[in-house]
Scaffold this active site. Structure first.
Site, short mmCIF file in Angstrom:
data_model
loop_
_atom_site.label_atom_id
_atom_site.label_comp_id
_atom_site.label_asym_id
_atom_site.label_seq_id
_atom_site.Cartn_x
_atom_site.Cartn_y
_atom_site.Cartn_z
N GLU B 47 0.85 -1.20 0.00
CA GLU B 47 0.00 0.00 0.00
C GLU B 47 0.88 1.25 0.00
O GLU B 47 1.93 1.27 0.64
CB GLU B 47 -0.85 -0.03 1.28
CG GLU B 47 -1.71 1.21 1.52
CD GLU B 47 -2.28 1.25 2.94
OE1 GLU B 47 -1.56 0.87 3.90
OE2 GLU B 47 -3.45 1.68 3.09
N ASN B 106 -7.07 6.07 -1.66
CA ASN B 106 -5.98 5.14 -1.36
C ASN B 106 -6.16 3.97 -2.34
O ASN B 106 -7.06 3.16 -2.18
CB ASN B 106 -6.08 4.70 0.10
CG ASN B 106 -4.88 3.89 0.54
OD1 ASN B 106 -4.18 3.32 -0.27
ND2 ASN B 106 -4.66 3.85 1.84
N LYS B 123 -9.46 1.81 -1.97
CA LYS B 123 -9.67 1.20 -0.65
C LYS B 123 -11.06 1.48 -0.08
O LYS B 123 -11.48 2.63 0.05
CB LYS B 123 -8.60 1.75 0.31
CG LYS B 123 -8.55 1.12 1.69
CD LYS B 123 -7.31 1.63 2.45
CE LYS B 123 -7.12 1.07 3.82
NZ LYS B 123 -5.84 1.55 4.42
N GLU B 142 -6.18 8.73 7.71
CA GLU B 142 -6.67 8.24 6.41
C GLU B 142 -8.08 8.74 6.12
O GLU B 142 -8.42 9.01 4.97
CB GLU B 142 -6.66 6.71 6.39
CG GLU B 142 -5.29 6.12 6.22
CD GLU B 142 -5.36 4.65 5.83
OE1 GLU B 142 -5.94 4.33 4.79
OE2 GLU B 142 -4.81 3.83 6.59
N CYS B 168 -4.75 -3.06 2.99
CA CYS B 168 -4.50 -2.86 4.42
C CYS B 168 -5.70 -3.20 5.31
O CYS B 168 -5.99 -4.37 5.49
CB CYS B 168 -4.01 -1.42 4.66
SG CYS B 168 -3.24 -1.22 6.29
N ASN B 193 0.24 -0.95 5.38
CA ASN B 193 1.10 -0.12 6.24
C ASN B 193 0.47 -0.18 7.62
O ASN B 193 -0.57 0.47 7.85
CB ASN B 193 1.11 1.34 5.79
CG ASN B 193 2.02 1.64 4.61
OD1 ASN B 193 3.19 2.00 4.79
ND2 ASN B 193 1.49 1.50 3.41
#
Lengths: 314, 314
Positions: B47, B106, B123, B142, B168, B193
């Site tokens: 990621e 993302n 994501k 995020e 993730c 991550n």
């Protein structure tokens, strides 16, 4: 207020076909007393805990019904309810249920510390096959002998928390834990009878214990709940059954585990407030789930996979 | 016809804030070449593989956009696409995406062995928080910096099979794997991550590696699919990031695992036909699932839990 519940997993070794209900209930009573002595408030017995695992045989109707309970408690199981009330210990018990109108279910019952019935659960995910398959060394005719449970997974206010039930193959399906989690369940009781040999794909045999642990630990962690998984283990009527009963924390960690394949009691102090660690942070369902994108899980009747494309050479 | 795909997990060690895209792409190219030498056909990068994990900081808008890609490939990432085509090695790459109309995601991209783009994934499950929280030793913004991916999980015909993508925190949600499984995905690429310290509940820190493995192994097993989970690990700008990249078989077994927290390549021969062992037997979705009872998974917006009942004394 702490919310610690002392939970016992009361594993059973094999039950032979000729053991009577009275024989088996005597074993259950011994386990109940042993668990009570160790401070247990809730004793979790396995799936179909009153008889041998009869779906391994092709049975005539009159042979089959002999394995079913017409009432719960009945005359042979009443001593278990009486002992529970006397000791102040509740229990979870799996058995084959024959209803007054002729339906057969693979059922579990949850009984409170005063001997009162909290709830009944009928197994939703039936494994095995519908018709006898003579090529198998033993049968797994659950889909012939039981109707699938018609009702949703549910949470019950009991033992100072929210308790859920699931049975055996239910534990392999992530939906089981998620549905219970969405109901706020903090502790799920799961009995199982798992032959180590899986005739449709014997490559899985060596992984039976790993898979058993994997599905229960991930279900616990991903939903922030306690899981008490309890086996009928050992060599039963020629078939080796997985034991490895275990109690798992909302962290996914095993906190108690059986080390035999026979009648054995393990006890763990289950702090139901630990659930909020996970439900309140990483697994805050309200905040982090995306149910608007989960439609196919409940809607789609069939796998949509196309056949794989031919492998490209280059 | 066998369907073995040689998959590489190309783990990255820390990327510092002052490394340029050109610096990082040089590292990715080195990993791509190393993987190709070991026979890899698909190289899975983590990621946000082009920059440091910037959601750890509160950033002004102009600082923030510097971490985003406006085009893919762009001038700095084009060499990766060229090398892929030259070597005949495809890849999966995570990066921060800024769309022409100003949306930030993302994102991960899947690129075939001829350098062509197969698909992009944005994501779905964004972790962390929406507003800066000064009490934290580092932020996880995020939910401030990215919009949630608006599109469903999907399967793509690539590399001779059905390939899916997740990023993730997606990997912690059982719905991710199930939705991909329902689409027939045989291999899912997951970059991550993951700071080892989780400020909202530091009790979970010691379990970071266990949980990472648990969710990917159970997702693989319960859906009969390969999982390639690839980290950016090591001490990045003062924050220790989980490494432990791993490739997991449909059995749930780890078949390859990184042993460092730095740039490292592992390769596994992934036989996509193994998926049918599980999908064709125990996890035959058509035969054994009960979607008519799964409604609350996709319908229910909120947890229905009542407050726990007061603990009974007796």
């Amino acid at each position: 207020m702490t919310r610690v519940v002392n939970v016992a997993a009361a594993q059973l070794g094999p039950i032979s076909r000729d053991e009577t209900r009275t024989d088996v209930v005597a074993r259950l009573l011994a386990l109940l007393h042993a668990a009570a002595q160790r401070g247990a408030e809730l004793v979790v017995f396995p799936e179909l805990a009153l008889t041998t695992f009869f779906p391994r045989w092709e049975l005539a109707d009159d042979e089959l019904v002999a394995f079913f309970e017409r009432e719960m408690p009945g005359p042979e199981t009443k001593p278990l309810f009486d002992a529970a009330a006397m000791l102040g210990v509740g229990f979870h018990l799996g058995y084959a249920e024959l209803t007054p109108d002729g339906h057969r279910y693979n059922t579990a019952i949850l009984v409170e510390r005063d001997g009162s019935v909290v709830a009944k659960y009928r197994k939703i995910h039936l494994p095995g096959h519908e018709e006898p398959e003579p090529w198998r060394p033993f049968q797994h005719l659950e889909r012939a002998y039981f109707e699938p449970g018609p009702d949703a997974f549910a949470a019950h206010d009991a033992f100072g928390g929210r308790v859920g039930m699931a049975i055996c193959n239910d534990r392999r399906w992530s939906e089981t834990y998620r549905l219970l989690g969405l109901e706020g369940v903090e502790l799920v009781c799961i009995g199982y009878n798992t032959p180590i040999h899986y005739p449709p794909d014997p490559d899985q045999d060596r992984l039976a214990g790993f898979h058993n642990h994997l599905v229960m630990a991930s279900g616990a962690y991903q939903n922030g709940m306690w899981v008490a998984g309890v086996a009928k283990g050992g060599l039963e009527e020629g078939v080796e059954m997985l034991a490895e009963s275990q109690i798992i924390a909302p962290s996914g960690e095993v906190v108690a585990r059986c080390t035999t394949a026979g009648d054995e009691v393990i006890v763990a102090a289950c702090d139901l407030d630990l659930c909020t660690h996970y439900r309140g942070t990483l697994f805050n369902f309200d905040r982090y789930r995306r149910p608007e994108l989960y439609g196919p899980i409940s809607e789609r009747p069939r796998v949509q996979a196309k056949p794989p494309a031919p492998r490209r050479e280059h």
